[in-house]
Design a protein around this motif. Structure first.
Motif, PDB file in Angstrom:
ATOM      1  N   VAL A  51      10.688   4.063   6.540  1.00  0.00           N
ATOM      2  CA  VAL A  51      10.098   3.374   5.389  1.00  0.00           C
ATOM      3  C   VAL A  51       8.613   3.174   5.673  1.00  0.00           C
ATOM      4  O   VAL A  51       8.239   2.750   6.770  1.00  0.00           O
ATOM      5  N   ALA A  52       7.788   3.486   4.693  1.00  0.00           N
ATOM      6  CA  ALA A  52       6.343   3.365   4.875  1.00  0.00           C
ATOM      7  C   ALA A  52       5.720   2.508   3.785  1.00  0.00           C
ATOM      8  O   ALA A  52       6.196   2.486   2.643  1.00  0.00           O
ATOM      9  N   ALA A  53       4.674   1.801   4.155  1.00  0.00           N
ATOM     10  CA  ALA A  53       3.833   1.069   3.209  1.00  0.00           C
ATOM     11  C   ALA A  53       2.400   1.514   3.446  1.00  0.00           C
ATOM     12  O   ALA A  53       1.972   1.652   4.601  1.00  0.00           O
ATOM     13  N   VAL A  54       1.670   1.740   2.357  1.00  0.00           N
ATOM     14  CA  VAL A  54       0.302   2.247   2.457  1.00  0.00           C
ATOM     15  C   VAL A  54      -0.598   1.516   1.473  1.00  0.00           C
ATOM     16  O   VAL A  54      -0.237   1.340   0.305  1.00  0.00           O
ATOM     17  N   ILE A  55      -1.759   1.087   1.953  1.00  0.00           N
ATOM     18  CA  ILE A  55      -2.816   0.578   1.081  1.00  0.00           C
ATOM     19  C   ILE A  55      -3.937   1.610   1.105  1.00  0.00           C
ATOM     20  O   ILE A  55      -4.584   1.823   2.139  1.00  0.00           O
ATOM     21  N   LEU A  56      -4.126   2.286  -0.003  1.00  0.00           N
ATOM     22  CA  LEU A  56      -5.165   3.315  -0.085  1.00  0.00           C
ATOM     23  C   LEU A  56      -6.538   2.685  -0.289  1.00  0.00           C
ATOM     24  O   LEU A  56      -6.658   1.566  -0.802  1.00  0.00           O
ATOM     25  N   ASP A  57      -7.554   3.420   0.088  1.00  0.00           N
ATOM     26  CA  ASP A  57      -8.941   2.998  -0.103  1.00  0.00           C
ATOM     27  C   ASP A  57      -9.482   3.675  -1.357  1.00  0.00           C
ATOM     28  O   ASP A  57      -9.624   4.903  -1.380  1.00  0.00           O
ATOM     29  N   PRO A  58      -9.745   2.929  -2.420  1.00  0.00           N
ATOM     30  CA  PRO A  58     -10.238   3.554  -3.656  1.00  0.00           C
ATOM     31  C   PRO A  58     -11.578   4.262  -3.477  1.00  0.00           C
ATOM     32  O   PRO A  58     -11.939   5.125  -4.274  1.00  0.00           O
ATOM     33  N   ARG A  59     -12.298   3.913  -2.425  1.00  0.00           N
ATOM     34  CA  ARG A  59     -13.581   4.570  -2.160  1.00  0.00           C
ATOM     35  C   ARG A  59     -13.406   5.921  -1.483  1.00  0.00           C
ATOM     36  O   ARG A  59     -14.359   6.702  -1.403  1.00  0.00           O
ATOM     37  N   ARG A  60     -12.195   6.185  -1.006  1.00  0.00           N
ATOM     38  CA  ARG A  60     -11.927   7.442  -0.302  1.00  0.00           C
ATOM     39  C   ARG A  60     -10.649   8.074  -0.862  1.00  0.00           C
ATOM     40  O   ARG A  60      -9.615   8.121  -0.198  1.00  0.00           O
ATOM     41  N   PRO A  61     -10.699   8.553  -2.107  1.00  0.00           N
ATOM     42  CA  PRO A  61      -9.494   9.105  -2.739  1.00  0.00           C
ATOM     43  C   PRO A  61      -9.001  10.356  -2.014  1.00  0.00           C
ATOM     44  O   PRO A  61      -9.770  11.076  -1.371  1.00  0.00           O
TER      45      PRO A  61
END
Length: 203
Positions: free
Chosen positions: A31-41
């Motif tokens: 199971v994974a959780a990820v918070i993406l960086d909107p500045r680095r799509p």
């Protein structure tokens, strides 16, 4: 052990959450959780099942490099058998979000169920791994992490073909299971394995 990476942020943060390995007869659930960086799509994010292995690996490298935070949790076979695969999935989702080095304000969960002990507000999205980039990223991290582990387990438990089918109930896996019997990585609570063990007890 969770794998965690983070960068400082003061914005409200949304985590995508997804799993890999609910259906196989052997191996852990990832199971994974990820918070993406909107500045680095990251271009090309999609449901991991729709991507080739090479594409998943390439995207995995981008995700771990560019994400603000990520966490991958493995739920072992013993826990799956003890609490069932659904409860293991819910527990893994909560642990993955809690394991992020940054505090998520909301978790987007692939599917139609939310864990009861999620450490932030959550939103279930059916088919979210193809709709929400953060869930797609989580899907890829979970799938690649689990597939890599199954290749390692193939060397520990030779003969079953884990490196090829990753624990799923393929004809080759079922044949090996009949010939060799279950190994320590087989899920005793799953029907083909359970029935085989029940048959063995009769003789």
């Amino acid at each position: 052990m969770p794998v965690i990476k983070s960068l400082a942020s003061t914005r409200p943060l949304t985590a995508g959450v997804d799993e890999a390995g609910r259906g196989p007869l052997a191996g852990p659930l990832a199971v994974a959780a990820v918070i993406l960086d909107p500045r680095r799509p990251i271009a090309g994010l999609d449901d991991s099942k729709k991507l080739s292995e090479a594409r998943r690996e390439a995207l995995y490298r981008q995700i771990v490099k560019r994400a603000l935070a990520y966490c991958v949790v493995l739920i072992d076979v013993d826990e799956i058998d003890r609490i069932n695969i659904f409860q293991a999935t819910m527990a893994g989702m909560s642990r993955a979000v809690a394991g992020l080095a940054l505090v998520a304000h909301e978790a987007l969960i692939d599917g139609n169920q939310l864990p009861k002990d999620l450490p932030c507000r959550g939103r279930a999205i059916i088919g979210g791994d193809a709709l929400e980039p953060a869930i797609s990223a989580a899907s890829i991290l979970a799938k690649v992490s689990r597939d890599r582990l199954m290749v390692e387990l193939d060397a520990v438990h030779p003969g079953y073909g884990f490196a090829i089918h990753k624990g799923y109930a393929t004809p080759g896996h079922l044949t090996a299971l009949q010939q060799l019997g279950p190994c320590l990585q087989h899920r005793r609570s799953f029907a083909p394995v359970r029935l085989l063990l029940d048959q063995a007890r009769l003789f």
